[in-house]
Design a protein around this motif. Structure first.
Motif, short mmCIF file in Angstrom:
data_model
loop_
_atom_site.label_atom_id
_atom_site.label_comp_id
_atom_site.label_asym_id
_atom_site.label_seq_id
_atom_site.Cartn_x
_atom_site.Cartn_y
_atom_site.Cartn_z
N ALA A 53 0.84 -1.20 0.00
CA ALA A 53 0.00 0.00 0.00
C ALA A 53 0.87 1.24 0.00
O ALA A 53 2.08 1.15 0.18
CB ALA A 53 -0.89 0.00 1.23
N ASN A 54 0.21 2.40 -0.20
CA ASN A 54 0.94 3.66 -0.01
C ASN A 54 1.44 3.69 1.42
O ASN A 54 0.69 3.45 2.35
CB ASN A 54 0.00 4.85 -0.21
CG ASN A 54 -0.33 5.04 -1.67
OD1 ASN A 54 0.21 4.33 -2.51
ND2 ASN A 54 -1.19 6.00 -1.95
N GLY A 55 2.70 3.99 1.59
CA GLY A 55 3.23 4.08 2.94
C GLY A 55 3.78 2.77 3.47
O GLY A 55 4.21 2.69 4.61
N ALA A 56 3.77 1.72 2.63
CA ALA A 56 4.30 0.44 3.11
C ALA A 56 5.82 0.42 3.09
O ALA A 56 6.45 -0.44 3.70
CB ALA A 56 3.76 -0.70 2.25
N GLY A 57 6.43 1.37 2.39
CA GLY A 57 7.89 1.42 2.37
C GLY A 57 8.50 1.11 1.02
O GLY A 57 9.73 1.11 0.89
N LYS A 58 7.66 0.87 0.02
CA LYS A 58 8.19 0.53 -1.31
C LYS A 58 9.06 1.64 -1.87
O LYS A 58 10.20 1.40 -2.30
CB LYS A 58 7.05 0.30 -2.32
CG LYS A 58 6.03 -0.70 -1.92
CD LYS A 58 4.96 -0.81 -3.00
CE LYS A 58 4.35 0.52 -3.33
NZ LYS A 58 2.97 0.76 -3.10
N THR A 59 8.51 2.84 -1.87
CA THR A 59 9.23 3.95 -2.48
C THR A 59 10.52 4.25 -1.73
O THR A 59 11.55 4.51 -2.34
CB THR A 59 8.32 5.19 -2.53
OG1 THR A 59 7.16 4.85 -3.29
CG2 THR A 59 9.00 6.36 -3.19
N THR A 60 10.46 4.15 -0.42
CA THR A 60 11.68 4.38 0.38
C THR A 60 12.74 3.34 0.02
O THR A 60 13.92 3.66 -0.14
CB THR A 60 11.34 4.29 1.88
OG1 THR A 60 10.21 5.11 2.13
CG2 THR A 60 12.50 4.75 2.72
N ALA A 61 12.31 2.09 -0.14
CA ALA A 61 13.27 1.03 -0.49
C ALA A 61 13.92 1.34 -1.84
O ALA A 61 15.14 1.25 -2.00
CB ALA A 61 12.55 -0.32 -0.54
N ILE A 62 13.09 1.74 -2.80
CA ILE A 62 13.63 2.07 -4.12
C ILE A 62 14.58 3.26 -4.04
O ILE A 62 15.65 3.26 -4.65
CB ILE A 62 12.48 2.37 -5.11
CG1 ILE A 62 11.81 1.05 -5.48
CG2 ILE A 62 12.99 3.07 -6.34
CD1 ILE A 62 11.07 1.10 -6.77
N LEU A 97 16.61 -1.49 -14.27
CA LEU A 97 15.56 -0.49 -14.41
C LEU A 97 14.69 -0.51 -13.15
O LEU A 97 14.27 -1.55 -12.68
CB LEU A 97 14.71 -0.88 -15.63
CG LEU A 97 13.88 0.18 -16.31
CD1 LEU A 97 14.70 1.39 -16.68
CD2 LEU A 97 13.22 -0.43 -17.55
N PHE A 98 14.50 0.70 -12.59
CA PHE A 98 13.60 0.82 -11.43
C PHE A 98 12.35 1.54 -11.88
O PHE A 98 12.41 2.59 -12.50
CB PHE A 98 14.27 1.66 -10.34
CG PHE A 98 15.39 0.96 -9.64
CD1 PHE A 98 15.14 0.24 -8.48
CD2 PHE A 98 16.68 1.03 -10.12
CE1 PHE A 98 16.17 -0.40 -7.82
CE2 PHE A 98 17.71 0.39 -9.47
CZ PHE A 98 17.47 -0.33 -8.32
N LEU A 99 11.21 0.96 -11.55
CA LEU A 99 9.94 1.60 -11.94
C LEU A 99 9.06 1.69 -10.70
O LEU A 99 8.69 0.68 -10.11
CB LEU A 99 9.24 0.77 -13.00
CG LEU A 99 10.04 0.48 -14.27
CD1 LEU A 99 9.63 -0.85 -14.87
CD2 LEU A 99 9.88 1.57 -15.27
N ASP A 100 8.73 2.92 -10.32
CA ASP A 100 7.93 3.11 -9.11
C ASP A 100 6.50 3.47 -9.52
O ASP A 100 6.24 4.59 -9.94
CB ASP A 100 8.56 4.22 -8.26
CG ASP A 100 8.00 4.24 -6.86
OD1 ASP A 100 7.13 3.39 -6.55
OD2 ASP A 100 8.42 5.10 -6.07
N GLU A 101 5.60 2.52 -9.39
CA GLU A 101 4.20 2.70 -9.79
C GLU A 101 4.08 3.43 -11.13
O GLU A 101 3.50 4.50 -11.22
CB GLU A 101 3.43 3.45 -8.71
CG GLU A 101 3.27 2.60 -7.48
CD GLU A 101 2.36 3.21 -6.43
OE1 GLU A 101 1.73 4.23 -6.72
OE2 GLU A 101 2.29 2.63 -5.35
N PRO A 102 4.65 2.85 -12.16
CA PRO A 102 4.71 3.58 -13.43
C PRO A 102 3.36 3.68 -14.13
O PRO A 102 3.20 4.52 -15.01
CB PRO A 102 5.68 2.75 -14.27
CG PRO A 102 5.54 1.37 -13.73
CD PRO A 102 5.23 1.51 -12.27
N THR A 103 2.40 2.86 -13.76
CA THR A 103 1.19 2.81 -14.58
C THR A 103 -0.04 3.41 -13.91
O THR A 103 -1.14 3.25 -14.40
CB THR A 103 0.87 1.35 -14.97
OG1 THR A 103 0.87 0.57 -13.79
CG2 THR A 103 1.86 0.83 -15.96
N SER A 104 0.15 4.11 -12.78
CA SER A 104 -1.02 4.72 -12.11
C SER A 104 -1.72 5.65 -13.08
O SER A 104 -1.10 6.52 -13.67
CB SER A 104 -0.58 5.55 -10.90
OG SER A 104 0.18 4.77 -10.05
N GLY A 105 -3.00 5.50 -13.20
CA GLY A 105 -3.78 6.43 -14.00
C GLY A 105 -3.71 6.20 -15.49
O GLY A 105 -4.26 6.97 -16.26
#
Lengths: 384, 389, 656
Positions: C378-387, C497-505
């Motif tokens: 989820a948002n805030g689970a730490g994914k983006t921080t890890a990346i 390649l790092f992709l952080d939620e590339p397909t939202s919207g």
């Protein structure tokens, strides 16, 4: 009109302003610091003019003449230099603003009844200081000349020194500075600054506050609810008017307590007139906010809309009476001018409603006009 | 780091190439921001022009006269109150009427000529003329009083001389000081040579802080900063192009303002070296940008940055001497002025444009600016690197 | 009052006819028609920019429109005054998680404000607030400022604020975007329950195709038009066709062959999915088999197509996808791609603290060259921080890692030069053209001037951008922007390649094309891809998945293994149709099926022994007089896996 909804809106807005640190600073710190900085920084008293002297005569008389400058609080003696050539770099580097050149044989010529030319070199960079400096020089010269002429008449006509003096200066001036006897610029600046600060900050704050709500989507809570347009505008803006009134009181205190400006008028009248004024300037902010979408655009537009009238057409720097017809007409279109008169009237002149009712009425018309226009322009079902 | 020369040359080339690419990017973006372009045009042209229209001179101040004598002498005195400083606003019949006009701000000066004015002068009896001045605006009040006194003094002096039988020609034989004023740099004391320069230098300051701050905050706001941070750019390579690009923009704006408004509309003389002026401006904008970078690290969006910029700019401008020269400041303020980079810039701006001063005269101001600027820029870079390093 | 009463029970609550909305010259909605009946949950599904929000705002009476008619509660909405008349009976929650709430105010202050705005009497307010807060489990956070709430909590607070005046029609614009699956499930639960209790009607929009099952009826919107309207099953029936799933070796070759005949063919992890329009399952299988002659084909089965397949089929009927099959160009010129067994990304015990809060807690995983690794949470689970730690933006508090052969703690700049990164929000320069963006990034990454044109040409071809290079990015639709972001990330030829939620919207077709490129990169160019997503359907594409929750990895395996493990542990998913559904759910919960959850009209629960569970449910329902319409086992989805794991984790934490 449901009071409960208005109160809810106003109370919500109030808490939001208080809890947002940057906004809070903008609401209360900026007006006071504007007053502080302008009040201390915008000193228009022309005193301590640094000057240097080229004395080619070095006689008792030349020293006597020069001491009239050296001893004056308007001038600040920086020393003698040997020749005119040394003056230029001093002026260019702003070490001095004025230089006096006494010609050779100054004493000898005067003693033998001849006119002498004394040169005054003045830095023209700050024109209003230049004019004032020139005024001082002329006054000192006039006094000196009066004495010279007196002793000349006394010698030539053989009358008593007393009579000679009267003959030399047949017309005296009784100068009365009204309203500000000591001509303290900080008194009038402090007063006029209230006009300026209350012209700039309430619209700024209001426009930001309203546009912030538009920029977030929280404006849709209002659009989608049964709150009427009038309820929303009153509830939303009441805190801003309140903040501006608080600021007004703070500024009033600063003007009288910190800057020592006398308040001669009727406090109640002044308070009421000022509430009308801030209601009016808040209305300007509201109107601006209806034209723009982003906070940045709101800031830019408010600055443009408010600074021009408050600097140019308020009487702050340029007296309305000395403008040309077009300028006077424009000045009458902006509310700042009316309030300047009210502030100065209340502070320094001690006049009240009797003299100033016309100006209050103008502000009132302005306030009603702005709020009505905003009310008509605000829609709960906009085009985009 | 001490590889072979070819490799270090390549590395240097890459460094510059990145810098150039980023600078080009900043300029492209700047050119597409209509709102910003309008703001800049407004500030560099209209605002400066407006500043040139502000006058702090006594200009057609309204004088009303209460002439209780109605004689040739009194008429001659009244006649001397004329434009450009004064303008006759008519006559009042009593003092109360005069007071009312002053109260309402419809007159600045009330001149009160006593009865028997002419008679007393003839008799050699000293006579006083009363001048009431509205001093609620001190600048004008003071000037009005000063000019009135001059006019009346001169009138008295002329009367005295004429009674002595001194004519124009024989005036040299009266012992008196003939004051020769020479106003340098702005001989006609045109406000339009003073305010617009101060305003231009202030606008340069605002832009030098706001533009880099806006360019940096916009990257934060739109999230593009992330894309730069994951790239092999160093923080210096991110911030330097912003400063370079914005300095170029400011120099262009300055040039437009200088040539079209100051010179074109107000005939400001531009006595000194323009090369020196632009060099100093470059140094100034470049170093002051440090404050903009600092603001960018503190704010999350453009609105916040603008608010912070206002908080930073206010003391800077008012400690600069743009309105009040240092000698007129209270002692404490005068010391604080040395901390405002704008103080040095104003000093040099007036020096170069109005006074025609060269480096020899302005050397210490330049040193002050360079030193202070270095500290500010270093601080901004340090903060930026700490946040984005 | 009178008019609404006259309309009667069966008249639609909302009737939209030929609705048109323009913003200046831009057409937002172009002739949409739909009607919403009392008591139903009506869905608007479509990608960003489809016109959902404009339509919803107009229905909520907060946006004027340019053409067509709109009736709400029988009242014709043609003026501000008319809109005002119905607003008291409406509730509207605009798009953007918690954006309409007041961040500086506490949870309770927010609710009170909305209530006072809506004239809710104090006594009723206290009562409703109590109930809604309890239901949303927000009662422990009454005094917490809204800005400190998690995404799921913000969404629930938004719902409470919208419902506090008990509106008859609520309009919720993308309420579930960016919310974790568990909160999403909660949200639907609360909504369904409230609607049933009060007979409230709801209009809900979403960008997630897989939420379609939650709606009674829905409209698929695209490009300002309603493509199709009706019940989910009806829509599926109206787009005839069959879906064939299979495993083929070599996959790349198989996919290429399939694509020549079936535009709707895609690789999902090890499987290939082919939608054969207009065909029966048997026919579809035969056609696919014929296409793949000579290849190793196994596990072929025909399954029911999903709504997303139908949607894409519909879209392709309207506008056949542009054919730019230059996509097969290699991105790398220099030598062979690296060997597929190298480890491209390794995280070992990575941790990151923010003030007093641990955003990432001892996270370890590995990504190999040529592997697509999905990080879910989820948002805030730490994914983006890890990346961010792995890409060198954020220094870790503890732990180590290597990226593209370099130590992330020491060689930050070297890593940055070797990776490509597509960030969560679109983060290219919208005020520059496609070409300008590509040039900028090529030069930043040190592509030498002599090769600039050639490199840019390659990525333009790969991402299918050749028609738009001179356009300003701000003028491009979301799907193309994301491909541009990918092109910029690839312009220097990175191997990781790092992709952080590339397909939202991004719309489904856009998403599909995006994945096609990713699959190509991984399979053919052996690029290692680390991707985060909250679309569960996308997670199926990954070779390997790690589920993150509260900063930790709580599961880490291939999608198939994760599902298998769930079946091992908790059993299979039972899909139940019952009438009336709410008491049925209540009964199941009381009987110990703690994970029973509502899916539109249906109930899902996990059971280890299906036959035993079915028997228990039958008796249970019989006792309570609930009619069991049907019951059948279903293979668990990744969402089931995710929800189960998170609930498990929360239980462990609660008991610890």
């Amino acid at each position: 009109m449901k009071i409960r909804r208005i109160v809810a809106l106003a109370y919500k807005e109030w808490r939001e302003i208080l809890r947002d640190r940057l906004f809070f600073a903008l609401a209360f710190v900026v007006p006071a610091s504007l007053m502080l900085i302008f009040g201390y920084g915008l000193t228009l008293d022309v005193e301590h003019i640094p000057f240097a002297v080229v004395d080619h005569d070095k006689s008792a008389m030349s020293r006597d003449y020069l001491h009239r400058y050296i001893d004056s609080r308007y001038f600040d003696y920086k020393g003698d230099v040997a020749s005119e050539r040394e003056i230029e770099p001093l002026l260019a580097d702003s070490r001095i603003r004025l230089a006096i050149v006494i010609p050779p044989r100054f004493q000898e010529n005067l003693m033998s009844g001849r006119a002498v030319e004394v040169q005054t070199l003045i830095d023209g960079t700050f024109p209003f200081r230049t004019s004032s400096s020139k005024g001082y020089v002329v006054a000192i010269n006039a006094a000196f000349n009066g004495e010279l002429l007196g002793s000349y008449i006394s010698r030539r006509l053989g009358v008593s020194a007393e009579t000679a003096k009267a003959m030399a200066q047949p017309v005296g001036v009784q100068l009365r500075y009204l309203y500000n006897q000591e001509v303290k610029s900080v008194w009038s600046i402090a007063a006029v600054l209230m006009m300026f600060v209350l012209m700039i900050t309430p619209p700024f704050l209001t426009a930001l506050g309203v546009v912030r709500e538009k920029e977030n989507v929280s404006i849709y809570n209002i659009y989608a609810s049964t709150v009427t347009r009038g309820e929303f505008l009153i509830g939303k803006l009441a805190p801003y008017v309140a903040i501006s009134v608080i600021n007004f009181l703070i500024l009033w205190l600063m003007a009288t307590q910190l800057f020592g400006a006398p308040f001669k008028g009727d406090p109640l009248f002044f308070l009421l007139a000022s509430v009308i004024y801030v209601t009016c300037t808040t209305g300007i902010g509201l109107l601006v906010s209806l034209f723009v979408r982003t906070q940045v655009a709101a800031m830019m537009l408010t600055v443009i809309v408010t600074i021009v009238p408050s600097v140019l057409y308020s009487g702050l720097l340029v007296p309305i009476a000395s403008m040309d017809a077009a300028g006077q007409f424009e000045a009458h279109l902006f509310p700042a001018m009316y309030y300047t008169d009210i502030v100065l009237g209340s502070f320094l002149k001690g006049v009240g409603l009797e003299q100033l009712w016309g100006k209050v009425l103008a502000l009132l018309i302005y306030a009603v006009g702005l709020w009505t226009a905003s009310f008509l322009m605000f829609h709960k079902r906009p085009k985009s | 780091m001490n590889g072979d020369p070819a490799e270090s040359r390549a590395r240097l080339y890459l460094w510059w190439s990145r810098l150039a690419a980023m600078t080009a990017k900043e300029l492209i973006q700047f050119g597409r921001d209509t709102l910003l372009l309008i703001a800049i045009a407004y500030l560099f042209i209209f605002d400066i022009y407006m500043a040139g229209s502000v006058s702090m001179q006594l200009n057609h101040a309204v004088v009303v006269v209460h002439d209780a004598d109605h004689s040739a002498a009194s008429r001659e005195l009244v006649y001397r109150f004329r434009p450009p400083y004064f303008k006759l606003g008519g006559e009042v019949l009593d003092n109360r009427e005069g007071q009312r006009l002053l109260d309402q701000g419809q007159a600045l000066v009330v001149l009160d000529i006593p009865p028997d004015f002419e008679h007393d002068i003839r008799k050699g009896k000293p006579v006083d003329v009363q001048v009431q001045v509205d001093a609620s605006n001190t600048v004008l009040g003071f000037l009005a009083a000063s000019y009135s006194a001059q006019i009346i003094g001169q009138y008295g002096f002329d009367q005295a001389l004429s009674r002595l039988g001194v004519t124009e020609r024989s005036i040299q034989n009266v012992p008196m000081i003939q004051s020769q004023h020479r106003v340098w740099y702005n001989p006609n004391q045109r406000d339009a040579w003073f305010m617009p320069i101060a305003e231009l230098l202030t606008v340069i300051t605002i832009m030098a802080i706001m533009l880099p701050a806006a360019a940096a905050v916009r990257e934060k706001e739109r999230g593009t900063i992330e894309q730069l941070l994951v790239s092999p750019l160093t923080p210096i390579q991110i911030l330097l192009p912003k400063v370079i690009a914005m300095t170029l923009v400011i120099l262009l704006g300055t040039a437009v303002s200088l040539f079209f408004v100051l010179y074109g509309m107000f005939d400001v003389p531009m006595k000194g070296s323009l090369v020196l002026f632009f060099a100093v401006t470059t140094l100034y904008t470049f170093t002051t940008a440090g404050l903009g970078l600092y603001i960018a690290t503190l704010s999350r969006n453009l609105a916040q940055a603008a608010l912070l910029a206002i908080l930073v700019l206010m003391p800077m401008i008012f400690l600069s001497g743009a309105w009040t020269p240092p000698e007129a400041m209270p002692a404490g303020m005068r010391t604080a002025m040395f901390l405002s980079p704008l103080y040095y810039f104003i000093e040099m701006g007036y020096g170069i444009l109005l006074k025609g001063a060269g480096l020899d005269v302005l050397w210490d101001s330049l040193q002050g600016l360079a030193l202070l600027g270095m500290v500010i820029f270093g601080f901004g870079v340090w903060r930026f690197k700490r946040q984005f390093g | 009052m009178g008019q609404a009463a006259m309309v009667g029970k069966d008249a639609p609550v909302v009737r939209v006819q030929d609705f048109v909305k323009r913003y200046r010259k831009q057409m937002a909605v172009d002739g949409a028609s739909l009607s919403i009946d009392r008591g139903e949950i009506y869905g608007l599904i479509g990608p960003d920019g489809a016109g959902k929000s404009s339509l919803m705002k107009a229905i909520a009476g907060v946006l004027s429109f340019d053409g067509g008619t709109l009736h709400i509660f029988g009242e014709k909405i043609d003026s501000e005054a008319a809109a005002e008349r119905v607003k008291g009976r409406l509730g509207f929650m605009p798009q953007g998680l918690g954006l309409n709430l007041y961040p500086e105010l506490s949870v309770e202050e927010n609710i009170d404000f909305f209530a006072e705005l809506r004239d809710v009497p104090p006594a009723e307010l206290a009562q409703r607030k109590h109930k809604l807060l309890a239901m949303t489990r927000l009662d422990n956070f009454r005094d917490r400022p809204m800005k400190q709430l998690s995404g799921g909590m913000k969404q629930k607070l938004g719902l409470v604020c919208t419902l506090i005046h008990e509106p008859e029609l609520i309009i919720l614009d993308e309420p579930t975007t960016g919310v974790d699956p568990v909160s999403r499930r909660d949200f639907w639960m609360i909504l369904t329950q409230l609607l049933r209790e009060r007979g409230v009607t709801a209009l809900v929009s979403t960008a997630y195709m897989d939420e379609a099952a939650r709606f009674h009826r829905l409209s698929l919107m695209f490009d300002g038009r309603v493509l199709i309207e009706g019940e989910p099953d009806t829509i599926l029936r109206e787009v005839p066709g069959a879906l064939v799933e299979l495993v083929a070796e070599p996959q790349v070759e198989a996919l290429l062959r399939l694509k020549t005949r079936f535009p709707q063919a895609e690789a999902v992890g090890p499987k290939l999915r082919v939608f054969v329009p207009g065909a029966t399952p048997q026919l579809a299988r035969a056609q696919v088999e014929a296409q793949l002659e000579g290849l190793m084909v196994s596990e072929m089965q025909a399954v029911a197509p999903e709504l997303e397949d139908a949607f894409i089929a519909l879209l392709q009927q309207r506008q056949p996808a542009g054919q730019d099959d230059a996509r097969q160009t290699q991105v790398w010129l220099d030598g062979d791609p690296p060997k597929g067994d190298g480890i491209a990304i390794a995280a070992r015990e990575l941790s990151r603290d923010f003030d007093h809060f641990r955003a990432v807690d001892r996270v370890s995983f590995e990504v190999r060259q040529g592997e697509i690794f999905g990080l879910l949470g989820a948002n805030g689970a730490g994914k983006t921080t890890a990346i961010k730690m792995l890409t060198g933006i954020l220094p870790p508090t503890g732990g180590a890692g290597t990226v593209a052969g370099a130590d992330m703690r020491r060689a930050g700049l070297a890593i940055k030069g070797r990776i490509g990164y597509v960030s969560q929000a679109f983060s290219l320069y919208q005020d520059m053209t496609v070409q300008e963006n590509l040039r900028l990034f090529a030069r930043i990454y040190g592509v030498p001037g002599s090769r600039l044109a050639e490199r840019i040409g390659r990525v333009v071809a790969l991402a299918g951008l050749s028609g738009v290079t001179a356009q300003l990015v701000s003028k491009l639709p979301m799907g193309i922007r994301q491909r541009l972001a990918l092109a910029c990330a690839l312009v220097h030829g990175p191997r990781v390649l790092f992709l952080d939620e590339p397909t939202s919207g991004v719309d489904p077709i856009g998403r599909r094309r995006f994945w096609e490129i990713l699959v190509h990169l991984a399979r053919i160019e052996q690029v290692a891809i680390l991707i985060t997503t909250h679309y569960m359907s996308e997670a199926e594409h990954c070779d390997h998945l790690a589920l993150m929750h509260a900063g930790r990895i709580i599961a880490d395996d291939t999608p198939a293994a994760l599902k298998a493990a769930l079946q091992q542990e908790a059993g299979q998913v039972l899909d139940i149709g019952a009438e009336p559904v709410l008491p049925a759910l209540e009964a199941l919960e009381q009987a110990g099926f703690s994970d029973a959850a509502l899916f539109g009209e249906r109930i899902h629960l996990l059971a280890r022994d299906i036959t035993a569970a079915e028997a228990r449910i039958r008796t249970l329902f019989a006792e309570r007089g609930i009619q069991l319409r049907d019951i059948a086992p279903r293979t668990p989805t990744l969402e089931d896996v995710f929800v189960h794991r998170i609930l498990q984790q929360e239980q462990q934490e609660a008991s610890a």
